[in-house]
Design a protein around this motif. Structure first.
Motif, mmCIF file in Angstrom:
data_model
loop_
_atom_site.group_PDB
_atom_site.id
_atom_site.type_symbol
_atom_site.label_atom_id
_atom_site.label_comp_id
_atom_site.label_asym_id
_atom_site.label_seq_id
_atom_site.Cartn_x
_atom_site.Cartn_y
_atom_site.Cartn_z
ATOM 1 N N GLN A 153 -15.449 12.442 18.357
ATOM 2 C CA GLN A 153 -16.140 11.569 19.311
ATOM 3 C C GLN A 153 -17.319 12.344 19.867
ATOM 4 O OE1 GLN A 153 -12.357 11.464 21.708
ATOM 5 N NE2 GLN A 153 -13.745 11.758 23.460
ATOM 6 N N PRO A 154 -18.428 11.661 20.195
ATOM 7 C CA PRO A 154 -19.666 12.382 20.507
ATOM 8 C C PRO A 154 -19.624 13.226 21.769
ATOM 9 C CG PRO A 154 -19.913 10.024 20.914
ATOM 10 C CD PRO A 154 -18.619 10.199 20.196
ATOM 11 N N ASP A 155 -18.737 12.892 22.720
ATOM 12 C CA ASP A 155 -18.733 13.656 23.975
ATOM 13 C C ASP A 155 -17.745 14.821 23.970
ATOM 14 O OD1 ASP A 155 -16.498 12.051 24.019
ATOM 15 O OD2 ASP A 155 -16.746 11.386 26.090
ATOM 16 N N LEU A 156 -17.143 15.108 22.835
ATOM 17 C CA LEU A 156 -16.347 16.335 22.701
ATOM 18 C C LEU A 156 -17.113 17.288 21.798
ATOM 19 C CD1 LEU A 156 -12.626 15.143 22.478
ATOM 20 C CD2 LEU A 156 -13.838 16.170 24.418
ATOM 21 N N LYS A 157 -18.156 17.881 22.377
ATOM 22 C CA LYS A 157 -19.008 18.795 21.625
ATOM 23 C C LYS A 157 -18.266 20.097 21.349
ATOM 24 C CE LYS A 157 -23.538 17.061 23.006
ATOM 25 N NZ LYS A 157 -24.905 17.425 23.403
ATOM 26 N N ALA A 158 -18.688 20.788 20.315
ATOM 27 C CA ALA A 158 -17.980 21.999 19.901
ATOM 28 C C ALA A 158 -18.943 22.957 19.214
ATOM 29 C CB ALA A 158 -16.844 21.638 18.956
ATOM 30 N N THR A 323 -26.769 14.044 24.257
ATOM 31 C CA THR A 323 -26.105 13.118 23.345
ATOM 32 C C THR A 323 -25.471 11.977 24.136
ATOM 33 O OG1 THR A 323 -25.562 15.050 21.995
ATOM 34 C CG2 THR A 323 -24.457 12.985 21.433
ATOM 35 N N MET A 324 -25.457 10.799 23.535
ATOM 36 C CA MET A 324 -24.811 9.666 24.213
ATOM 37 C C MET A 324 -23.326 9.957 24.384
ATOM 38 S SD MET A 324 -25.458 9.012 20.821
ATOM 39 C CE MET A 324 -24.260 9.349 19.518
ATOM 40 N N ASN A 328 -21.955 3.143 21.809
ATOM 41 C CA ASN A 328 -22.637 1.937 22.277
ATOM 42 C C ASN A 328 -24.041 2.266 22.769
ATOM 43 O OD1 ASN A 328 -21.642 3.315 24.554
ATOM 44 N ND2 ASN A 328 -21.655 1.449 25.773
ATOM 45 N N ASP A 329 -24.268 3.539 23.086
ATOM 46 C CA ASP A 329 -25.609 3.984 23.487
ATOM 47 C C ASP A 329 -26.303 4.761 22.373
ATOM 48 O OD1 ASP A 329 -26.205 2.990 26.060
ATOM 49 O OD2 ASP A 329 -24.793 4.397 26.973
ATOM 50 N N VAL A 330 -25.892 4.533 21.123
ATOM 51 C CA VAL A 330 -26.562 5.204 20.004
ATOM 52 C C VAL A 330 -28.045 4.867 19.991
ATOM 53 C CG1 VAL A 330 -26.057 3.335 18.369
ATOM 54 C CG2 VAL A 330 -26.470 5.650 17.519
ATOM 55 N N TRP A 331 -28.388 3.691 20.498
ATOM 56 C CA TRP A 331 -29.790 3.275 20.523
ATOM 57 C C TRP A 331 -30.648 4.211 21.349
ATOM 58 C CZ3 TRP A 331 -32.703 1.582 24.782
ATOM 59 C CH2 TRP A 331 -31.998 1.474 25.974
ATOM 60 N N ASN A 431 -23.587 15.193 27.624
ATOM 61 C CA ASN A 431 -23.662 13.790 27.214
ATOM 62 C C ASN A 431 -24.112 12.935 28.392
ATOM 63 O OD1 ASN A 431 -21.335 15.194 25.625
ATOM 64 N ND2 ASN A 431 -21.971 13.496 24.336
ATOM 65 N N ALA A 432 -24.820 11.870 28.070
ATOM 66 C CA ALA A 432 -25.310 10.968 29.115
ATOM 67 C C ALA A 432 -25.340 9.559 28.564
ATOM 68 C CB ALA A 432 -26.706 11.398 29.575
#
Length: 847
Positions: A153-158, A323-324, A328-331, A431-432
């Motif tokens: 998932q995009p908000d679990l950066k590594a 990063t989103m 849903n905020d990929v745009w 993420n934002a």
């Protein structure tokens, strides 16, 4: 423990336990894991064989901090269970439980604080593109979990640390720089330094036989990997490609006030890469065809190259650094990548002003989707990441930049830039979401951004603009402009645009601020009635704009390219609406305009519009009647054009619409002699394209044409692509039928770019009557295509299949399918409605 805390933990456990029954990565699961998990690191080992059919042995060590324990933990892995070999959790051998695309780690093996998991497995290849001499990963939006176990998932950066063994003679490129290499008799092992902190979809591995060019940007080593073998293309392009990247980096650093934020900046040109590009941190991927241009490249191709480089470079800040939170905020990442890229391209090609370039680049594509009944808001709902691929399309790539431009104008250009800079600085390596940016921009303006946001971002569709002019003795007494939503969509689209009053010797530009359903243009009162008017003359507005019929015969009087481009776009949109003029008259108008038009970008846009109308909006009988007239006029234009690039564009047009035997024979002589008419230059790609067009036109020498062309292609990758297309190009119907049937099996759809190219020839405009028999199966296969293919594959498959259909039977197939599947997935239904919109419009126009 107080009652509220007990209740909270119970809710969390309920969410986790419910998610066991769900495939994919649900929003609920993602929220839960974000609360509990932090400081993730992946240490991955890959043993990549030289043969694509052989499995990739892999292992990984995952470390992460767990904030609390109250339930089992889900690790994502969308592969067969038998690919999992062993599992060790915090030094304990654990029985593998793999269910609903998740590895379930029982809470008894977990500890609060630092946890370590070791897994041996066979790497999944759903997101790997493997060829005999190279391979690459493509994990966006949620396909990392099809490659290796992870929290996808995009908000679990590594951070990623990679070690990979490849055949001797191969290179390997990843997000981190190369730490060291070890060579054995038949293998070479690359150890990479730990990457920056990134989302899983940005992890990348590319390996294979690549050449490498190196330059230095401010003493920083930058590497470009490629397989291109055409020495003329390489010489023509290499320095330009590096220079465009350098320009993009400098532009982004200045715009954001944030220096390039990552340790490494390399890029790779990949044959038949299925996307326009992919912004992997430190290892950007591009299609070869986007970067290496022929000497015959027209301005639009050169600008597209600059634009895609600007787009992927912009992602380093917009998407990679910030990063989103959820797709849903990929745009948000795509809108800034396009918006900033367009600004950058405007500085590289200053002869065409920014508004002019922006209009031609974004509005036609945005209108293509937004005019349909399958349109959708820019910001969409998403409950599970397995549907994220369906969010992509022209609305987020092309409409969103137009909307962002309106927002910039609302806030003020410098205030907008400062707000964006603050956003990047505040959320770096985090993420934002959209609300975070809006909150920052609200501080830069007194405007009501919530109301603006509701109509432009959270609502789909476009306004239909109309006007009414009253006058006495040729003097304007009132000029009323109204708007309403297209396709019965309700809303008020607050925006500004310009109306051009065209007089014999002058042009008056009057600004419009549309804030309600109707407005009176008071600045026009007392003016003489003009010869004609053009709405949205500066290209800043968005919507379906009316066409003044007095304009149609006087297009050449519009000397300003931006006004002319906007007028032509308005005209095209109204013609496919069944208004302004008949499609046949549109073609005749454009034939005259081609002779007078010399702006290269407008010519190329006119060419595309002409081809669409010619094949989609006039009947077969009308095409046959018109073909000689159209071909002769275009050939005359090629002969008499004084500008070389105009000759090139008109020759492309001639090749696209050639229908008569005379035209086919001309194209054959040109292909055979390898010499273009009247100074038209031909590169290898042009000859390849000609050979294919001759094949679908059933030239008597087709077999020899294709065999000769195959021999003449020297580049190994391009030769393999051409071989693949031969079945689709065949004039034997049973060969084409067998080829289509083969595509029904997933294993035969691995090379997506080749598949889409083949489908375009199966469904070539000259073959649509025969290929209609494939359409029902195409629709029935759609769900599988979406679940097994890349983010654009299902839509591209639809587009290649239905793009030139115009018969009532084809329309009926679509209608019956939608009736039969009343509860069909809403996002897939939208794609069908978008792609078949021209088909449905044609039914009304050809009645």
């Amino acid at each position: 423990m107080n009652n509220r805390l007990v209740s909270f933990i119970c809710v969390l456990m309920f969410i986790i336990n419910c998610s066991y029954a769900q495939t994919g990565v649900s929003l609920e699961l993602a929220k839960e894991r974000k609360v509990l998990i932090s400081k993730i690191a992946y240490d991955i080992q890959l043993n990549i064989p030289g043969y694509p059919a052989q499995p990739i042995d892999a292992s990984e060590k995952i470390s992460f901090v767990l904030g609390n324990i109250g339930s089992d933990l889900l690790l994502d892995f969308k592969e067969e269970t038998d690919k999992l070999r062993s599992l060790i959790v915090n030094d304990q051998d654990v029985t593998i439980i793999h269910k609903d695309e998740h590895i379930i780690i029982h809470e008894k093996y977990l500890i609060k604080g630092l946890n370590k998991i070791s897994i041996k497995f066979i790497a999944g290849d759903k997101a790997l593109n493997r060829k005999p001499e190279f391979m690459y990963s493509l994990l966006v939006p949620e396909k990392a979990r099809t490659f290796f176990p992870c929290f996808d998932q995009p908000d679990l950066k590594a951070q990623f640390t990679l070690t990979t063994s490849v055949p001797l003679g191969w290179e390997a490129i990843s997000n981190g720089s190369i730490k060291d290499t070890l060579v054995s008799e038949h293998r070479k092992t690359f150890s990479f330094n730990t990457s920056d902190t990134i989302s899983t979809y940005l992890f990348s591995i590319v390996a294979g036989k690549f050449r490498k060019a190196t330059q230095y940007f401010d003493n920083k080593e930058v590497n470009f990997y490629f397989r291109e073998t055409d020495t003329a293309k390489i010489k023509l392009s290499i320095d330009t490609i590096f220079e465009l990247h350098k320009t993009a980096l400098k532009f982004l650093e200045k715009y954001t006030e944030v220096p390039y934020p990552f340790k490494k900046f390399d890029f790779i040109a990949i044959p038949d890469f299925q996307y326009g590009g992919m912004e992997h941190v430190g290892a950007i991927d591009y299609p070869v065809s986007s970067l290496f241009l022929d000497s015959t490249a027209i301005l639009d191709q050169k600008m597209d190259r600059a634009r895609v480089i600007g787009h992927e470079t912009a992602h380093m800040w917009f998407g990679n650094l910030v990063t989103m939170k959820w797709f849903n905020d990929v745009w948000m990442k795509e809108v800034f990548a396009n918006f900033i890229s367009d600004k950058m391209v405007g500085t590289i090609f200053p002869d065409n002003n920014f508004d002019f370039q922006f209009l031609l680049e974004n509005h036609p594509s945005a209108y293509y989707v937004d005019r349909t009944k399958g349109t959708h808001p820019i910001r969409q709902e998403l409950n599970n990441l397995d549907q994220a691929g369906l969010l992509y399309g022209a609305i987020i790539y092309n409409k969103a930049p137009i909307v962002m431009k309106q927002l910039e104008k609302t806030v003020g250009e410098e205030n907008f830039r400062k707000g964006v800079s603050n956003y990047i600085k505040q959320f770096s390596f985090q993420n934002a979401d959209w609300s975070d940016l809006i909150t920052i921009l609200k501080k830069q303006t007194s405007k009501n951004l919530d109301e603006w946001n509701a109509n432009w971002v959270n609502k789909g569709g476009r306004p239909v603009i109309s006007f009414k002019i009253d006058s006495v003795n040729n003097i304007i007494t009132s000029f009323t402009i109204t708007q309403k939503g297209e396709n019965n969509i309700k809303g008020i689209w607050e925006q500004s645009f310009t109306v051009a009053f065209i007089y014999k010797d002058t042009v008056m530009m009057l600004p419009v601020q549309m804030e309600g359903k109707e407005m009176n243009l008071s600045a026009s009162i007392g003016l003489q009635v003009p010869m004609f008017i053009v709405l949205n003359a500066s290209g800043n507005g968005y919507g379906s704009f009316p066409v003044d019929k007095n304009m149609i015969g006087k297009l050449s009087s519009l000397r300003e390219p931006l006004i002319r481009a906007s007028a032509l776009l308005n005209l095209y949109e109204k013609v496919i609406d069944g208004e302004a003029m008949k499609p046949v008259d549109f073609l005749k108008t454009y034939i005259k305009q081609f002779n007078k038009e010399n702006d290269e970008l407008i010519l190329d846009r006119m060419r595309r519009q002409f081809v669409n109308i010619y094949w989609k909006y006039i009947s077969l009988n009308d095409r046959k009647k018109l073909s000689f007239e159209m071909e002769s006029a275009i050939w005359y234009g090629i002969k008499n054009a004084s500008i070389k690039q105009k000759k090139q564009i008109l020759f492309q047009l001639y090749t696209s619409i050639a229908l008569s035997n005379d035209a086919t024979n001309k194209l054959y002589k040109i292909w055979k002699s390898k010499k273009g008419p009247y100074g038209v230059s031909l590169a290898e790609n042009d000859l390849v394209s000609l050979s294919r067009e001759l094949a679908v036109r059933k030239h008597p020498d087709t077999k020899n044409i294709l065999n000769t062309q195959l021999v003449n292609i020297k580049d190994k990758d391009r030769k393999e692509r051409f071989k693949y297309l031969l079945s689709a190009l065949s004039n034997n119907t049973s060969v084409r039928d067998s080829f289509f049937s083969s595509l029904l099996l997933k294993k035969n759809r691995v090379n997506e770019d080749w598949v889409i190219a083949a489908l375009r020839y199966l469904h070539h405009p000259l073959r649509v009557a025969i290929s209609e028999k494939y359409l029902s199966q195409t629709l029935e296969l759609l769900k599988e295509l979406q679940s097994t293919g890349g983010i654009f594959f299902a839509t591209d498959w639809l587009g290649a299949s239905f793009g030139y259909c115009q018969s009532p039977r084809a329309a009926s197939i679509v209608k019956l399918f939608l009736q039969k599947h009343a509860d069909y997935d809403v996002n897939l239904k939208r794609k069908i409605l978008q792609v078949t919109d021209d088909l449905m419009r044609t039914q009304k126009i050809l009645k």
